[in-house]
Design a protein around this motif. Structure first.
Motif, PDB file in Angstrom:
ATOM      1  N   GLU A 107      13.489   1.796  -1.945  1.00  0.00           N
ATOM      2  CA  GLU A 107      12.096   2.201  -2.152  1.00  0.00           C
ATOM      3  C   GLU A 107      11.294   2.092  -0.870  1.00  0.00           C
ATOM      4  N   VAL A 108      11.498   1.016  -0.122  1.00  0.00           N
ATOM      5  CA  VAL A 108      10.762   0.825   1.125  1.00  0.00           C
ATOM      6  C   VAL A 108      11.098   1.923   2.133  1.00  0.00           C
ATOM      7  N   SER A 109      12.348   2.334   2.170  1.00  0.00           N
ATOM      8  CA  SER A 109      12.757   3.359   3.132  1.00  0.00           C
ATOM      9  C   SER A 109      12.029   4.682   2.917  1.00  0.00           C
ATOM     10  N   LYS A 110      11.569   4.909   1.699  1.00  0.00           N
ATOM     11  CA  LYS A 110      10.878   6.167   1.373  1.00  0.00           C
ATOM     12  C   LYS A 110       9.377   6.087   1.613  1.00  0.00           C
ATOM     13  N   ALA A 111       8.869   4.869   1.869  1.00  0.00           N
ATOM     14  CA  ALA A 111       7.424   4.675   1.988  1.00  0.00           C
ATOM     15  C   ALA A 111       6.940   4.815   3.423  1.00  0.00           C
ATOM     16  N   THR A 112       5.707   5.238   3.554  1.00  0.00           N
ATOM     17  CA  THR A 112       5.054   5.323   4.859  1.00  0.00           C
ATOM     18  C   THR A 112       4.041   4.201   5.039  1.00  0.00           C
ATOM     19  N   ILE A 157      16.611  -8.830   5.808  1.00  0.00           N
ATOM     20  CA  ILE A 157      16.321  -8.670   7.237  1.00  0.00           C
ATOM     21  C   ILE A 157      16.498  -7.210   7.660  1.00  0.00           C
ATOM     22  N   ARG A 158      17.489  -6.535   7.074  1.00  0.00           N
ATOM     23  CA  ARG A 158      17.693  -5.124   7.393  1.00  0.00           C
ATOM     24  C   ARG A 158      16.467  -4.296   7.002  1.00  0.00           C
ATOM     25  N   ARG A 159      15.786  -4.687   5.926  1.00  0.00           N
ATOM     26  CA  ARG A 159      14.594  -3.959   5.494  1.00  0.00           C
ATOM     27  C   ARG A 159      13.499  -4.027   6.552  1.00  0.00           C
ATOM     28  N   GLN A 160      13.501  -5.078   7.344  1.00  0.00           N
ATOM     29  CA  GLN A 160      12.446  -5.248   8.341  1.00  0.00           C
ATOM     30  C   GLN A 160      12.527  -4.242   9.481  1.00  0.00           C
ATOM     31  N   GLU A 161      13.641  -3.516   9.579  1.00  0.00           N
ATOM     32  CA  GLU A 161      13.741  -2.468  10.596  1.00  0.00           C
ATOM     33  C   GLU A 161      12.648  -1.420  10.391  1.00  0.00           C
ATOM     34  N   TRP A 162      12.191  -1.291   9.158  1.00  0.00           N
ATOM     35  CA  TRP A 162      11.110  -0.353   8.806  1.00  0.00           C
ATOM     36  C   TRP A 162       9.878  -0.600   9.670  1.00  0.00           C
ATOM     37  N   TYR A 164       9.623  -1.271  12.681  1.00  0.00           N
ATOM     38  CA  TYR A 164       9.745  -0.809  14.064  1.00  0.00           C
ATOM     39  C   TYR A 164       9.909   0.707  14.151  1.00  0.00           C
ATOM     40  N   GLU A 165       9.639   1.385  13.039  1.00  0.00           N
ATOM     41  CA  GLU A 165       9.717   2.842  13.023  1.00  0.00           C
ATOM     42  C   GLU A 165       8.318   3.423  13.177  1.00  0.00           C
ATOM     43  N   SER A 166       8.187   4.421  14.037  1.00  0.00           N
ATOM     44  CA  SER A 166       6.872   5.026  14.258  1.00  0.00           C
ATOM     45  C   SER A 166       6.399   5.717  12.977  1.00  0.00           C
ATOM     46  N   GLY A 167       5.104   5.711  12.798  1.00  0.00           N
ATOM     47  CA  GLY A 167       4.517   6.355  11.620  1.00  0.00           C
ATOM     48  C   GLY A 167       4.445   5.458  10.404  1.00  0.00           C
ATOM     49  N   ARG A 168       4.960   4.233  10.506  1.00  0.00           N
ATOM     50  CA  ARG A 168       4.899   3.286   9.385  1.00  0.00           C
ATOM     51  C   ARG A 168       3.673   2.377   9.555  1.00  0.00           C
ATOM     52  N   GLY A 201      -1.067  -8.342  15.895  1.00  0.00           N
ATOM     53  CA  GLY A 201      -1.251  -7.406  17.004  1.00  0.00           C
ATOM     54  C   GLY A 201      -0.217  -6.308  17.087  1.00  0.00           C
ATOM     55  N   MET A 202       0.882  -6.406  16.289  1.00  0.00           N
ATOM     56  CA  MET A 202       1.857  -5.305  16.261  1.00  0.00           C
ATOM     57  C   MET A 202       1.182  -4.035  15.774  1.00  0.00           C
ATOM     58  N   ASP A 203       1.525  -2.886  16.373  1.00  0.00           N
ATOM     59  CA  ASP A 203       0.816  -1.659  16.013  1.00  0.00           C
ATOM     60  C   ASP A 203       1.182  -1.134  14.624  1.00  0.00           C
ATOM     61  N   THR A 204       2.296  -1.607  14.056  1.00  0.00           N
ATOM     62  CA  THR A 204       2.670  -1.152  12.720  1.00  0.00           C
ATOM     63  C   THR A 204       2.287  -2.163  11.635  1.00  0.00           C
ATOM     64  N   VAL A 205       1.731  -3.305  12.038  1.00  0.00           N
ATOM     65  CA  VAL A 205       1.416  -4.371  11.086  1.00  0.00           C
ATOM     66  C   VAL A 205      -0.047  -4.775  11.191  1.00  0.00           C
TER      67      VAL A 205
END
Length: 283
Positions: A107-112, A157-162, A164-168, A201-205
């Motif tokens: 489910e997370v992989s499909k979310a923006t 932990i693998r889910r956390q790769e999300w 570091y993906e641009s647009g998330r 301060g992370m740009d995706t968080v």
């Protein structure tokens, strides 16, 4: 238990009773059916009255016991229909925590955009491996389930790769109490708090912390996640709720936005995290 879930369970019970009373060889009493299946007769009445949730195995035994095995597919479809929203931990964790994490990852992989609120623990997307390991062990002990801890940690932990993906974009809210909760050894919590400090301060968080001293417009109730404003996943002690109807999603978004008004961000959030770090008992 939700009204919708209970109504669906009761409706399934009515259907089970119909099948018992219309058995091809003549109507069966509850004790007669129980004897055929090898159950205590009280289980028959609990299922028919919506006081117990059937399993797929229960439904197969019932359909065969009443001499109507072809009805199993219909009964099982009913069960899967109402359990798709109320996912009991007993069933989900029957094979351990890893399958649950895999379902989340999909489910997370499909979310923006993801919004998360946690009042008792650090959100899974921000957990260190050691912290996650202790959380899984605590719940495995509580539920008496399979200990597949290392596999579950790897999946989380693998889910956390999300992240570091641009647009998330991950919008996380944490109550300060979660930063003090010793659900793990102090040294593990210290490393977890250090990680949170680095995430600010992370740009995706966007990480918000609600201080214990903050004025609250709503109580800090159970944690929940909102994925793309389309799906809510909320946890309770007996089950995980997956809600995708517009009204429910709107309610949770309203709660999230209300909680957000009490949160601090940036340097102020780091100050709250550092305060929790300093409050840890000596190693």
């Amino acid at each position: 238990m939700s009204t919708d879930f209970q109504q669906a369970r009761e409706a399934l019970g009515v259907r089970l009773r119909e099948l018992r009373l219309s058995a091809p060889g003549g109507r069966l009493t509850g004790p007669q059916l129980a004897q055929r299946i090898g159950w205590a007769h009280s289980k028959v009445y609990k299922l028919e009255n919506g006081q117990q949730t059937a399993t797929s195995d229960d439904l197969r035994a019932w359909s065969e016991g009443v001499g109507q095995p072809r009805t199993f597919d219909e009964l099982d479809a009913r069960l899967k229909g109402f359990e798709s929203h109320i996912r009991s931990w007993r069933r989900q964790l029957a094979a351990g925590h890893r399958p649950v994490q895999d379902a989340w990852n999909l489910e997370v992989s499909k979310a923006t955009t993801i919004r998360a609120w946690e009042e008792a623990v650090v959100p899974g997307m921000l957990q260190t491996a050691d912290y996650a390991r202790h959380i899984f062990l605590r719940y495995a002990d509580l539920q008496g389930t399979t200990r597949d801890t290392d596999d579950a940690v790897r999946a989380r932990i693998r889910r956390q790769e999300w992240l570091y993906e641009s647009g998330r974009r991950f919008h996380a809210l944490i109550w300060e109490a979660a930063l003090h909760a010793l659900v793990c050894p102090p040294s593990v919590l210290a490393a977890q708090l250090d990680r949170l400090t680095g995430i600010v301060g992370m740009d995706t968080v966007e990480l918000g912390v609600i201080p214990l001293s903050a004025s609250l417009k709503v109580p800090t109730a159970n944690g929940f996640w909102v994925l793309d404003e389309c799906l809510v996943i909320a946890e309770d002690w007996h089950a995980e709720l997956w809600l995708d109807d517009a009204d429910s999603v709107a309610v949770y978004l309203r709660v999230w936005n209300t909680l957000r008004e009490s949160a601090v961000y940036g340097a102020d959030a780091q100050a709250v995290i550092n305060r929790a770090r300093r409050a840890l008992p000596p190693r």
